[in-house]
Every structure is written in C-alpha cells, then in structure tokens.
Design an enzyme around this catalytic site. Structure first.
Site, PDB file in Angstrom:
ATOM      1  N   ARG A 169       0.892  -1.198  -0.316  1.00 17.82           N
ATOM      2  CA  ARG A 169       0.388   0.261   0.022  1.00 17.82           C
ATOM      3  C   ARG A 169       0.684   1.367  -0.147  1.00 17.82           C
ATOM      4  O   ARG A 169       0.198   2.386  -0.837  1.00 17.82           O
ATOM      5  CB  ARG A 169      -0.931  -0.426   1.353  1.00 17.82           C
ATOM      6  CG  ARG A 169      -2.036  -1.394   0.868  1.00 17.82           C
ATOM      7  CD  ARG A 169      -2.250  -1.103   2.587  1.00 17.82           C
ATOM      8  NE  ARG A 169      -2.775   0.737   3.375  1.00 17.82           N
ATOM      9  CZ  ARG A 169      -4.166   0.270   3.003  1.00 17.82           C
ATOM     10  NH1 ARG A 169      -4.875   0.171   2.334  1.00 17.82           N
ATOM     11  NH2 ARG A 169      -4.901   1.480   3.900  1.00 17.82           N
ATOM     12  N   ARG A 173       9.386   6.486  -3.308  1.00 17.57           N
ATOM     13  CA  ARG A 173       9.054   7.705  -4.580  1.00 17.57           C
ATOM     14  C   ARG A 173      10.782   8.194  -4.274  1.00 17.57           C
ATOM     15  O   ARG A 173      11.143   9.016  -3.163  1.00 17.57           O
ATOM     16  CB  ARG A 173       8.602   8.895  -4.183  1.00 17.57           C
ATOM     17  CG  ARG A 173       6.515   8.327  -4.267  1.00 17.57           C
ATOM     18  CD  ARG A 173       6.059   9.575  -4.626  1.00 17.57           C
ATOM     19  NE  ARG A 173       4.854   9.647  -4.315  1.00 17.57           N
ATOM     20  CZ  ARG A 173       3.594   9.845  -3.736  1.00 17.57           C
ATOM     21  NH1 ARG A 173       3.656  10.497  -2.177  1.00 17.57           N
ATOM     22  NH2 ARG A 173       2.836   9.537  -3.447  1.00 17.57           N
ATOM     23  N   ARG A 246      -8.790  -7.389  13.820  1.00 19.70           N
ATOM     24  CA  ARG A 246      -8.373  -6.418  14.713  1.00 19.70           C
ATOM     25  C   ARG A 246      -8.652  -5.057  14.726  1.00 19.70           C
ATOM     26  O   ARG A 246      -9.893  -5.413  13.768  1.00 19.70           O
ATOM     27  CB  ARG A 246      -6.660  -5.593  14.216  1.00 19.70           C
ATOM     28  CG  ARG A 246      -5.384  -6.785  13.019  1.00 19.70           C
ATOM     29  CD  ARG A 246      -5.510  -7.292  14.776  1.00 19.70           C
ATOM     30  NE  ARG A 246      -4.736  -6.332  15.820  1.00 19.70           N
ATOM     31  CZ  ARG A 246      -3.983  -6.037  17.047  1.00 19.70           C
ATOM     32  NH1 ARG A 246      -4.161  -7.253  17.953  1.00 19.70           N
ATOM     33  NH2 ARG A 246      -3.417  -5.461  16.992  1.00 19.70           N
ATOM     34  N   ARG A 277      -1.070   5.950  16.249  1.00 17.37           N
ATOM     35  CA  ARG A 277      -0.813   7.651  15.893  1.00 17.37           C
ATOM     36  C   ARG A 277      -2.121   8.049  16.546  1.00 17.37           C
ATOM     37  O   ARG A 277      -2.533   7.659  17.515  1.00 17.37           O
ATOM     38  CB  ARG A 277      -1.514   7.371  14.092  1.00 17.37           C
ATOM     39  CG  ARG A 277      -2.525   6.743  14.110  1.00 17.37           C
ATOM     40  CD  ARG A 277      -3.092   6.425  12.668  1.00 17.37           C
ATOM     41  NE  ARG A 277      -4.089   4.974  12.383  1.00 17.37           N
ATOM     42  CZ  ARG A 277      -4.070   4.997  11.570  1.00 17.37           C
ATOM     43  NH1 ARG A 277      -3.642   5.123  10.229  1.00 17.37           N
ATOM     44  NH2 ARG A 277      -5.375   4.071  10.653  1.00 17.37           N
ATOM     45  N   GLU A 303      -4.882   6.398  19.279  1.00 16.22           N
ATOM     46  CA  GLU A 303      -5.593   5.499  18.742  1.00 16.22           C
ATOM     47  C   GLU A 303      -4.880   4.311  18.457  1.00 16.22           C
ATOM     48  O   GLU A 303      -3.609   3.837  18.471  1.00 16.22           O
ATOM     49  CB  GLU A 303      -5.364   5.429  16.936  1.00 16.22           C
ATOM     50  CG  GLU A 303      -5.968   4.160  16.013  1.00 16.22           C
ATOM     51  CD  GLU A 303      -6.086   4.738  14.644  1.00 16.22           C
ATOM     52  OE1 GLU A 303      -6.460   5.670  14.418  1.00 16.22           O
ATOM     53  OE2 GLU A 303      -5.673   2.812  13.930  1.00 16.22           O
ATOM     54  N   TYR A 351      -9.730  -6.036   2.772  1.00 14.81           N
ATOM     55  CA  TYR A 351      -8.827  -5.063   3.632  1.00 14.81           C
ATOM     56  C   TYR A 351      -9.345  -4.165   2.814  1.00 14.81           C
ATOM     57  O   TYR A 351      -8.906  -4.165   1.553  1.00 14.81           O
ATOM     58  CB  TYR A 351      -7.367  -4.991   3.641  1.00 14.81           C
ATOM     59  CG  TYR A 351      -6.320  -3.664   4.514  1.00 14.81           C
ATOM     60  CD1 TYR A 351      -7.858  -3.126   5.173  1.00 14.81           C
ATOM     61  CD2 TYR A 351      -5.662  -3.938   4.596  1.00 14.81           C
ATOM     62  CE1 TYR A 351      -6.681  -2.067   5.604  1.00 14.81           C
ATOM     63  CE2 TYR A 351      -4.850  -2.463   5.096  1.00 14.81           C
ATOM     64  CZ  TYR A 351      -5.236  -1.702   5.547  1.00 14.81           C
ATOM     65  OH  TYR A 351      -4.422  -1.114   6.099  1.00 14.81           O
ATOM     66  N   ASP A 353     -10.361  -0.525   0.071  1.00 13.70           N
ATOM     67  CA  ASP A 353     -10.417   0.704   0.748  1.00 13.70           C
ATOM     68  C   ASP A 353     -12.172   0.765   0.778  1.00 13.70           C
ATOM     69  O   ASP A 353     -13.226   0.546   0.163  1.00 13.70           O
ATOM     70  CB  ASP A 353      -9.538   1.424   0.098  1.00 13.70           C
ATOM     71  CG  ASP A 353      -8.236   1.690   0.300  1.00 13.70           C
ATOM     72  OD1 ASP A 353      -7.920   1.758   2.027  1.00 13.70           O
ATOM     73  OD2 ASP A 353      -7.270   1.236  -0.310  1.00 13.70           O
TER      74      ASP A 353
HETATM   75  N1  UDP Z   1       2.525   1.705   7.792  1.00 11.81           N
HETATM   76  C1  UDP Z   1       3.955   1.053   8.942  1.00 11.81           C
HETATM   77  N2  UDP Z   1       4.666   2.263   8.757  1.00 11.81           N
HETATM   78  C2  UDP Z   1       4.103   3.612   8.496  1.00 11.81           C
HETATM   79  C3  UDP Z   1       2.363   3.848   8.872  1.00 11.81           C
HETATM   80  C4  UDP Z   1       1.346   2.411   7.720  1.00 11.81           C
HETATM   81  O1  UDP Z   1       5.410   0.416   8.435  1.00 11.81           O
HETATM   82  O2  UDP Z   1       4.020   4.627   9.370  1.00 11.81           O
HETATM   83  C5  UDP Z   1       2.994   0.137   6.934  1.00 11.81           C
HETATM   84  C6  UDP Z   1       1.882  -0.974   8.337  1.00 11.81           C
HETATM   85  O3  UDP Z   1       2.758  -2.321   8.457  1.00 11.81           O
HETATM   86  C7  UDP Z   1       0.769  -0.885   8.519  1.00 11.81           C
HETATM   87  C8  UDP Z   1      -0.280  -0.365   6.714  1.00 11.81           C
HETATM   88  O4  UDP Z   1       1.756  -0.218   6.037  1.00 11.81           O
HETATM   89  O5  UDP Z   1       0.191  -1.796   8.303  1.00 11.81           O
HETATM   90  C9  UDP Z   1      -0.742  -0.099   6.165  1.00 11.81           C
HETATM   91  O6  UDP Z   1      -1.041   1.525   7.121  1.00 11.81           O
HETATM   92  P1  UDP Z   1      -1.764   1.881   7.373  1.00 11.81           P
HETATM   93  O7  UDP Z   1      -2.187   3.183   7.836  1.00 11.81           O
HETATM   94  O8  UDP Z   1      -1.780   2.782   5.193  1.00 11.81           O
HETATM   95  O9  UDP Z   1      -3.349   1.564   6.878  1.00 11.81           O
HETATM   96  P2  UDP Z   1      -4.982   2.058   7.230  1.00 11.81           P
HETATM   97  O10 UDP Z   1      -4.610   2.139   9.340  1.00 11.81           O
HETATM   98  O11 UDP Z   1      -4.769   3.361   7.034  1.00 11.81           O
HETATM   99  O12 UDP Z   1      -5.699   1.028   6.601  1.00 11.81           O
END
Ligand code: UDP
Length: 370
Positions: A169, A173, A246, A277, A303, A351, A353
C-alpha cells in the site's frame, strides 16, 4: 414485504440500497448502531468534523467511483501527508526524498537510490513476508525505524508472520512528494461522511439500533433478499470457529489549544509508545469550522490497536494464510445462502479501501439488478 433488506448502513450497504431504490426496488436498511455510515461516521464536536471510528481519507484511481461520490458530496482538497514520530525524531511519509534526507543525510535521488540498493541487497529472491517485503523496498534502516514497530502494534503480530501485500500500500518515491496515496483523486467530503451517506440513503427507510442476527428469522421474513454487510463468521454463528480481526480503541480528548500537532495524522512508529497514531481531526478541514472560522479548541484521538474479541467492533480482517483458508470455508457456506448477498469489509473479510467497497457494491448491484 420489501425487495431487499440491507443489513448495515455503511458504504457498501448505502450504495447498494441507493442503487436498488433507483431501480424501483423497495428497500429497508437496518443497523445495529445508533448511527448510519458505519465506520466512516463523522459528527461535529466543538465545531470540528470528528471521525469517530478512525480517520478516513477518500482516495481513488477509479474515475467512475470518483464521479459517483461527487453526486452525494463536495470533496475538499485534503491530501494525506502523515508524519512519523520515532522516539521524538520526525520523518515524512510515505517514504520519499524528505524521509531519505532525514534518515541518511542524502541529498540527491541517486544518493538515495544507492543507499536503498545497498540495504535492499540483503533480500534475495521473492519476499516471503512483510519484513522481507519492507526491507526489499526501502532497506533495513527505514524498516526498523518507520515500519516494524508500527506494523507490529497495528497487527499484533511479528512482521515475519504478516503477508507482504499489506506494505505494498505504501508508495516509495525518489521525489519530494509527501502525498501518502498514489491516487488520481483524493479528498474528504465537506462537512463529513455522515452527510454523504445520508444523501445516498435519501428516501430509503432506515432503522437504527436493530440487531439483525438477534432476530434473524423475523427480519428474513420481511424481504425477498438480504444484503448482509456484517461479519461473515458471525452470520454463521462462528460454526467453523471465529475469524480473527483487529479492533481499534480511541482515547479522545478535547484540548483548549488551537493546534496540538500541526497535522491530521502523526504515526508513532516505535514499539514503546502504546498508541499507533494520533489524529487531530480539525486538520481534515484545514483547521476551519463550518463557516470558515478559526476554531479555538482541538480534538485529538489516540489510536490503540487490539485483537478483536466478542463485543468489540471489528475493523480490520487479518488476511494471513490461516484466516484466508477459514474464510474460504465460510465463503462456501455463504454461496449456499442463495437469497443473501455478502458484501463489504466484514461480509467479504477483505481489507477494502472505501473506493474499492463502493466499486464492489456498484458492481454487485449491476449484476443483481441490471
Ligand atoms: N505502515 C508502516 N508505517 C507507517 C504507516 C504504515 O509500516 O508509519 C505500514 C504498516 O504495515 C501498516 C500498513 O502500512 O499496516 C498500512 O497502514 P495504513 O496506516 O495506511 O493503514 P490504515 O489503517 O490507514 O488502513
């Protein structure tokens, strides 16, 4: 007798219900919660649009879906640029030149490339799990500081036990671009998602606080067909054993300060900080209230990720091998329920979006209703 009973007033249910209604069908939507919009539910608190069940930032490459949602809401220009906090060091996300500069002091894309190539070399062959996938994308330094702790907190599992696709995901870059998503279109409905879902459900009967599984036979007798968007294992009374999910818990605080962290999302990527976060909701609408005014207070949500147990809200399916195999067995049972359509993140144990869930609901509606 309704044509369709839609169980769950989240995005999948609302889109399907809207499409059925458009085609002249009679529809009843029910939801266990006291509100529509499922996990994208928002409400205004202290003038701020508050994402009660977690941050939702709409992004898509699907023009049809983007045009579709425009019918129900005006989207703002919010672009997700989370910041990572690793033991007080701040890094830009997703992984880009700002991140590489801070991590290694490199200045040019060539230098950054050389550094990642050097670190990626430790993985030879196809990555077998999330850890190998992450190291082969960005190298060990970034993996250790920005991925490992966050991922293990979010999923409650070792990165070696998680599937590689989760991390795909995240874009990498060699440019100075902090836009988290690789998407053509992005934004948040002005005034929040509840309003948008409310417009999808306009003219449709909705009953809240109704628990379908508790009175299943009674509800089933009310409609020709059921669209079920709850958890698939719950539908079958967990008869093959529970799937793992989860869950997320939020600690919300209203603070008497206009600016707590200067960004909508700050990820805490070390292992020691117990939360994954902190969301500061006002920044989803650039710190302004409904009429463009500055807001004196702020709301933050810490969270915490946890293993789902009965009574919790399931948020994320755990798409590992074990659960994938169990889901396939439930899916086989679901296929025998000829009058029930299973859809959405929980109904399909996927999962998804938001855009993908809308696309799936539209596609299913088209197949079902023509
Ligand atoms: N991820 C990570 N560090 C970060 C943000 C995301 O390693 O700072 C990885 C982690 O494996 C996570 C995945 O990217 O499970 C998807 O995270 P995201 O926060 O995008 O998922 P959301 O909870 O927003 O669906």
């Amino acid at each position: 007798m309704y044509d369709y009973l839609v169980v769950g007033a989240g995005l999948y249910g609302a889109v399907f219900a809207h499409e059925a209604k458009q085609r002249g069908k009679s529809v009843l939507v029910i939801d266990r919660r006291p509100n529509i919009a499922g996990n994208v539910y928002t409400e205004r608190v202290e003038g701020i649009v508050f994402h009660k069940y977690g941050a939702h930032i709409f992004h898509t490459n699907n023009t049809q879906v983007w045009e579709y949602v425009q019918r129900f809401a005006t989207f703002n220009r919010f672009t997700n640029s989370p910041v990572a906090n690793y033991k007080g060091e701040l890094y830009s996300l997703p992984f880009n030149m700002y991140t590489f500069n801070k991590m290694w002091g490199v200045v040019t894309p060539d230098e950054a490339q050389a550094k990642t190539d050097e670190q990626r070399a430790e993985i030879t062959g196809e990555p077998q799990n999330l850890e190998e996938q992450a190291i082969s994308l960005v190298g060990r330094d970034i993996y250790e500081k920005l991925i490992k702790g966050y991922t293990e907190k979010q999923w409650g599992r070792d990165c070696k036990e998680l599937p590689a696709f989760i991390i795909k995901r995240l874009p990498v870059r060699l440019t100075f671009d902090n836009n988290y998503f690789n998407a053509l279109y992005q934004g948040i409905p002005v005034g929040g998602y509840t309003k948008m879902v409310g417009r999808m459900l306009e003219g449709i009967e909705v009953r809240l606080g109704e628990d379908y599984l508790k009175k299943k036979a009674e509800y089933d007798a009310m409609a020709e067909k059921v669209v079920y968007t709850g958890a698939i294992d719950a539908y079958f009374g967990y008869r093959l054993g529970p799937l793992e999910y989860r869950s997320v818990r939020f600690e919300n605080e209203i603070l008497d300060t206009p600016n707590f962290q200067g960004n909508a999302a700050v990820n805490y990527t070390d292992r020691e900080t117990p939360w994954t976060r902190i969301i500061e909701h006002k920044w989803f609408e650039f710190g302004k209230g409904e009429n463009g005014e500055d807001l004196p207070k702020t709301i933050i949500s810490r969270e915490y990720s946890s293993e789902w147990k009965p009574g919790d809200e399931p948020y994320y399916p755990v798409n590992d091998e074990k659960n994938g195999a169990l889901y396939q067995q439930y899916k086989a049972l679901a296929e025998q329920e000829t009058n029930v359509i299973f859809g959405g993140r929980l109904g399909e144990y996927k999962y998804y979006d938001m855009d993908a869930v809308i696309a799936a609901a539209l596609e299913r509606a088209e197949r079902e209703l023509g």
